[in-house]
Write an enzyme that holds these catalytic residues in place. Structure first.
Site, PDB file in Angstrom:
ATOM      1  N   HIS A  58      14.011  89.032  12.423  1.00 24.26           N
ATOM      2  CA  HIS A  58      14.039  87.892  11.491  1.00 24.26           C
ATOM      3  C   HIS A  58      13.105  86.784  11.972  1.00 24.26           C
ATOM      4  CE1 HIS A  58      16.794  84.986   9.004  1.00 24.26           C
ATOM      5  NE2 HIS A  58      15.497  84.738   8.823  1.00 24.26           N
ATOM      6  N   LEU A  61       6.718  84.061   9.393  1.00 26.81           N
ATOM      7  CA  LEU A  61       5.325  83.951   9.838  1.00 26.81           C
ATOM      8  C   LEU A  61       4.443  83.280   8.793  1.00 26.81           C
ATOM      9  CD1 LEU A  61       4.900  87.335  11.741  1.00 26.81           C
ATOM     10  CD2 LEU A  61       5.753  85.128  12.562  1.00 26.81           C
ATOM     11  N   ARG A  62       5.021  82.938   7.644  1.00 25.45           N
ATOM     12  CA  ARG A  62       4.452  82.020   6.656  1.00 25.45           C
ATOM     13  C   ARG A  62       3.210  82.517   5.915  1.00 25.45           C
ATOM     14  NH1 ARG A  62       9.118  79.469   6.358  1.00 25.45           N
ATOM     15  NH2 ARG A  62       9.505  77.872   7.948  1.00 25.45           N
ATOM     16  N   HIS A 177      20.966  85.980   3.238  1.00 22.73           N
ATOM     17  CA  HIS A 177      21.250  84.621   3.694  1.00 22.73           C
ATOM     18  C   HIS A 177      22.609  84.266   3.093  1.00 22.73           C
ATOM     19  CE1 HIS A 177      19.753  80.359   4.608  1.00 22.73           C
ATOM     20  NE2 HIS A 177      20.942  80.197   4.052  1.00 22.73           N
ATOM     21  N   HIS A 239      21.557  85.338  10.507  1.00 24.55           N
ATOM     22  CA  HIS A 239      21.892  84.093  11.214  1.00 24.55           C
ATOM     23  C   HIS A 239      23.360  83.654  11.066  1.00 24.55           C
ATOM     24  CE1 HIS A 239      20.922  82.783   7.177  1.00 24.55           C
ATOM     25  NE2 HIS A 239      19.620  82.720   7.398  1.00 24.55           N
ATOM     26  N   ASP A 312      15.097  83.865  13.751  1.00 26.46           N
ATOM     27  CA  ASP A 312      14.917  83.004  12.580  1.00 26.46           C
ATOM     28  C   ASP A 312      13.846  81.959  12.880  1.00 26.46           C
ATOM     29  OD1 ASP A 312      15.210  82.022  10.026  1.00 26.46           O
ATOM     30  OD2 ASP A 312      17.062  80.924  10.429  1.00 26.46           O
ATOM     31  N   HIS A 316       7.175  74.738  11.049  1.00 28.56           N
ATOM     32  CA  HIS A 316       6.739  73.755  10.063  1.00 28.56           C
ATOM     33  C   HIS A 316       5.688  72.863  10.707  1.00 28.56           C
ATOM     34  CE1 HIS A 316       9.894  74.759   7.189  1.00 28.56           C
ATOM     35  NE2 HIS A 316      10.772  74.743   8.186  1.00 28.56           N
TER      36      HIS A 316
END
Length: 438
Positions: A58, A61-62, A177, A239, A312, A316
């Site tokens: 998890h 990597l955007r 989630h 998570h 996770d 940012h």
């Protein structure tokens, strides 16, 4: 046979336990032997420990579309520096990874980079909108290892049930989630005495527990309709953050339901008390919970109800994370510190068995994903982590390979830092002190 690298005097450790010292000969992508031999390069690893490479089920990597936060090159290099050889990327990008073409593009780019191996997760529903399912078979053939709408909750129970059925038919795990959006509302931290005192909207533990309970009931329904062999894992709960959620999964496993779960390093080592500072570096979804929740999760990891550690990793930009607590995005960047953090806090600090922790970072995650375990024996794949169990170093986010130069553990003195990571026998990353070079 001459090898490419000889790692001398190194302690061997895998999920089965410690295996003493050996001289590990690596070549042709595998471990050639444990008793030395000729090699092009020789490393004296006295005092260091060699293990199978870590596996993260998890990570965010955007890419595509959010490269200002992270990209494959920085995220997969950060993974190597954290000891990871295998990483599952989440599909909540811009646009979401919901087509075979998008999956293949990620696989190809990661292969060309030559860093940690990438296993893309693809969206469960088109556009991650929770309405129309994606093409499970085509996504699997393109290289997807998991289906998930992570970043969003699966509100339509019927869509999730169909998605679980189709995914199981093609050998794919569905991860969720698990938060009830109606109960979570706009919560930015754990609901409790501290959120009331600070006047901040809270996210109650019941939001997680209610959604896990619903999703487990969906699994029961789907399994009642399936004929033939039960899949090893049908639903993976991401998570996990609460004691009650853990209890529900423990009960489900006792029933024999094909359910697995993960926990993040932050939910094991931090609590909602950190939000007293109002620092958004601690803002994460699901939120940091109580000390009691954290203690229960450590116990769940030890007993095996929690199958694995999932970082996770959620990078940012500094500008985003420096906003106030209400406006800053959720997420913690941690893929470079997860192993030394839990080695220091759990193994050294609390006597958590080292082989058990390693299992949760390696075989546990690989089992969830349907990947084979990596063993330290002749003929085994040489995807390995070398770490220093003694050297102490402070967490310095400015030195991260990740674009996210922030950390809730900044300044913490940790041991167990990885110093080299091999992927299929190739030194993909090594600390300069070793003089080996990637």
């Amino acid at each position: 046979m001459k090898g490419e690298l000889l790692i001398k005097n190194v302690r061997l450790l895998d999920s089965r336990g410690e295996h003493g010292k050996a001289d590990v000969l690596v070549g042709e992508g595998k471990i050639l032997g444990l008793e030395g031999g000729d090699a092009e390069r020789v490393l004296d690893a006295e005092g260091l420990v060699l293990t199978p490479g870590l596996c993260d089920p998890h990570a965010h990597l955007r890419e595509p579309g959010q490269e200002v936060k992270e990209e494959l090159a920085t995220g997969l290099l950060a993974a190597l520096r954290g000891g990871y050889t295998d990483v599952v990327s989440m599909p909540n990008t811009t646009p979401p990874v919901d087509t075979p073409e998008a999956v293949m593009a990620l696989v190809e780019k990661a292969r060309n980079l030559g860093y940690a191996r990438l296993y893309p997760a693809a969206a469960l529903t088109q556009g991650q909108e929770g309405k129309l399912l994606t093409e499970a078979r085509l996504l699997k053939e393109a290289g997807a290892i998991m289906l998930t709408d992570d970043g969003r909750t699966n509100e339509d129970a019927g869509v999730l049930a169909l998605g679980l059925s189709y995914a199981a038919s093609w050998g794919l795990v569905v991860s969720v989630h698990a938060e009830d959006a109606g109960l979570r509302r706009g919560g930015v931290m754990n609901e409790g005495p501290l959120s009331y005192r600070l006047g901040l909207p809270g996210n109650p533990a019941a939001a997680e527990a209610a959604r896990i309970a619903r999703d487990l009931e969906i699994v029961r329904y789907v399994m009642s309709r399936r004929e033939g062999q039960q899949p090893p894992t049908l639903l993976h709960v991401q998570h996990l953050s609460t004691r009650r959620g853990l209890e529900l999964i423990r009960q489900a496993k006792a029933e024999g339901l094909p359910v697995t779960t993960e926990v993040g390093p932050h939910h094991l080592t931090l609590t909602d008390a950190a939000l007293e500072s109002l620092d958004p570096v601690y803002k994460v979804a699901p939120p940091l919970r109580t000390q009691g929740d954290a203690e229960a999760l450590v116990a769940g990891l030890l007993e095996g109800t929690i199958d694995c550690v999932g970082t996770d990793h959620a990078p940012h930009t500094p500008a985003e994370k420096e906003q106030d607590l209400l406006r800053a995005p959720f997420g913690i960047a941690n893929i470079e510190v997860a192993w030394p953090l839990l080695y220091t806090e759990l193994v050294l600090g609390r006597g958590f068995p080292l082989p058990t922790l390693l299992e949760r970072f390696t075989d546990g995650a690989r089992r969830v994903l349907g990947l084979s375990p990596v063993r330290l024996e002749a003929g085994a794949e040489a995807s390995l982590m070398l770490f220093d169990p003694h050297g102490e170093r402070a967490v310095n986010p400015a030195e991260f390979a990740s674009k996210a130069k922030f950390s809730p553990w900044a300044g913490w003195e940790l041991r167990g830092w990885p110093v080299m990571t091999l992927v299929e026998g190739r030194v993909a990353w090594a600390h300069e002190r070793l003089g080996v070079g990637a």
